[in-house]
Design a protein around this motif. Structure first.
Motif, mmCIF file in Angstrom:
data_model
loop_
_atom_site.group_PDB
_atom_site.id
_atom_site.type_symbol
_atom_site.label_atom_id
_atom_site.label_comp_id
_atom_site.label_asym_id
_atom_site.label_seq_id
_atom_site.Cartn_x
_atom_site.Cartn_y
_atom_site.Cartn_z
ATOM 1 N N LYS A 17 1.029 -1.164 -0.162
ATOM 2 C CA LYS A 17 -0.153 0.052 0.020
ATOM 3 C C LYS A 17 0.906 1.266 0.093
ATOM 4 N N THR B 215 2.115 5.256 -2.088
ATOM 5 C CA THR B 215 1.831 6.331 -2.977
ATOM 6 C C THR B 215 1.915 6.165 -4.426
ATOM 7 N N PRO C 109 -2.090 9.028 -2.198
ATOM 8 C CA PRO C 109 -1.505 8.032 -1.074
ATOM 9 C C PRO C 109 -2.631 6.793 -1.122
ATOM 10 N N ASP C 110 -2.018 5.845 -0.660
ATOM 11 C CA ASP C 110 -2.836 4.621 -0.066
ATOM 12 C C ASP C 110 -3.312 3.704 -1.232
#
Lengths: 366, 126
Positions: free
Chosen positions: A175, A177, A182-183
């Protein structure tokens, strides 16, 4: 008629000139230019599928693993953080509710990725067995899923993330960027056998990610790929398609899914499946290659040399990589051995075919 | 879409080009676009005499199979063998390299029952 659901990037697909069709209740791009050109772009270079119609469920809580172990056939206890597992949800009658991917985010959080056509059915099924107090959330409508597939995918995408893509093993994810978002779940999975990544992105960021992918992919001649090529790519690999090769009445053992049916744990219908394994299956899903001209298609009979029916085709196509008719189908057990000669009844004519080991398409070793 | 003026067209989307007593037959630009990638053309009627509107073969696209119909009566004297290895010629050059069969016409007056490029264009709404 039910209104078709549109994916977040619908407008982009239409602007690209995609032919849009109803697929599992979604308005989806089936082809942008040509099925064959798109297929070969993925086999030889890199292409992007929007498969945002797929469903995602989050399961959270101390007992999340217990629920997953009970409803699925593979051994999810084997998963560690950042690992993905292919599995299926057996029903109580010997068939399959769905096949799916299970992502372990942490010991108390899992993501289940299910087929678009089965989102509601799976949700109800898992919910009805949730006596474990697991918190379930259906995030299917919040997530866009882009599959960037092909031998050039890793190299093409690397500029968009700090994560070392080449270091993410098959069936693992990070997980991180991605393209400034992000995420994003960057998952080394796919349904093509061509390598690459599947990216789980919040809908509101999907357009941005799409454009970034096409920008960095330009030197690699990256292409948008429709569901038509997705089907021929998966069939060359011998991957099952729910609704074609497996469904509510097909046995996971007959479908060749014993490798994800683990009897070292208790799960729905385990006892009956175990019995079936011991007494032996009556038929088996096999892959075959046509030795003559023609295109095998779903529903065609499989016969022996004398014309007696010994099975039925569940998926078939002209393989763009091999330029031969290929397919999968169930045949009676005595005929299921590799190299067995079978015949496909194509509109009244017998065409010779040979049962092959999967994958049907074997890449030439370099 | 392209519909050459020197050809005649059938309601089943075949075209026909007459050269003396023989005629070349294929499918129209409209038909190939509708079908998508052609992956196989099967004609097992070479040397057979067939009537107008009879099936002379099948054309297979990625997801569909369609019958091919005789636009006029006659004897099939040749199949375009190039299509065996390159069925996509039907997509890329439907009126030239993508021709399918050569017919020895039985009754050239049947040509009159076919459509002009103009009429065919109107039928398919192109």
């Amino acid at each position: 008629m039910m209104d078709l659901k549109k994916v977040t990037l619908n407008e982009i697909h239409e602007q690209l000139g995609a032919k849009m069709v109803d697929f599992a209740g979604f308005y989806m791009p089936v082809r942008y230019s040509s099925d064959k050109a798109e297929h070969l772009a993925v086999r030889e270079g890199v292409g992007v599928f929007d498969v945002s119609h797929m469903g995602e469920f989050m399961l959270r809580g101390e007992k999340a693993l217990d629920l997953i172990q009970y409803v699925s056939s593979n051994d999810a206890a084997k998963l560690t953080d950042g690992k993905v597992q292919y599995s299926c949800l057996p029903n109580e009658e010997g068939g399959i509710v769905d096949d799916l991917l299970i992502y372990r985010m942490s010991a108390t959080e899992y993501m289940l990725v299910v087929n678009a056509s089965n989102i509601e059915k799976d949700w109800n099924w898992i919910s009805s067995h949730n006596t474990f107090g697991v918190e379930m959330e259906n995030i299917s409508d919040q997530i866009s899923l882009l599959a960037v597939q092909g031998p050039k995918a890793t190299e093409a995408l690397q500029p968009l993330t700090d994560a070392k893509l080449a270091d993410i093993p098959y069936y693992s994810f990070v997980k991180g960027t991605f393209a400034g978002v992000p995420d994003v779940i960057i998952s080394s999975t796919g349904y093509t056998g061509a390598g690459g990544f599947e990216l789980y992105i919040p809908n509101e960021q999907a357009e941005k990610v799409w454009h970034h992918i096409f920008e960095v992919g330009k030197p690699y001649n990256i292409q948008p790929i429709g569901l038509g090529a997705r089907d021929t790519l998966r069939l060359e690999m011998g991957y099952c398609l729910y609704g074609n090769d497996i469904d509510d009445v097909t046995s996971p053992l007959e479908a060749g899914l014993s490798w994800i049916t683990k009897f070292n744990k208790d799960f729905i219908n385990a006892e009956n499946l175990k019995k079936q394994k011991e007494t032996g299956i009556a038929k088996k899903l096999v892959g075959f290659v046509l030795e003559e001209g023609g295109v095998p298609r779903r529903g065609y009979d499989i016969e022996d040399a004398s014309g007696q029916k010994i099975g039925q085709v569940t998926s078939g196509t002209m393989s763009p990589s091999m330029n031969k008719g290929i397919g999968m189908g169930y045949v009676n057990k005595p005929y299921a051995k590799v190299d067995t000669e079978i015949f496909i009844n194509i509109r009244g004519k017998q065409k010779k075919a040979t049962i092959v080991k999967l994958p049907i398409y074997k890449k030439i070793e370099e | 879409m392209n519909f050459p003026d020197d050809l005649k067209y059938s309601k089943d989307h075949e075209w026909i080009r007459v050269e003396d007593n023989v005629a070349y037959v294929g499918i129209s630009d409209f038909a190939q676009k509708e079908l998508g990638d052609i992956v196989y053309v099967e004609v097992e009627t070479v040397e057979e005499e067939l009537d107008q509107n009879e099936v002379f073969g099948t054309v297979e696209a990625v997801k569909t199979v369609s019958d091919l119909f005789m636009p006029i009566s006659g004897k099939i004297i040749a199949f375009n063998d190039d299509l065996t290895g390159e069925p996509e010629l039907v997509n890329s050059a439907p009126y030239e390299k993508g021709w399918m069969i050569k017919i020895e016409m039985k009754d050239p007056s049947e040509i009159e029952s076919l459509m002009s490029a103009e009429a065919y264009k109107e039928m398919v709404g192109a």
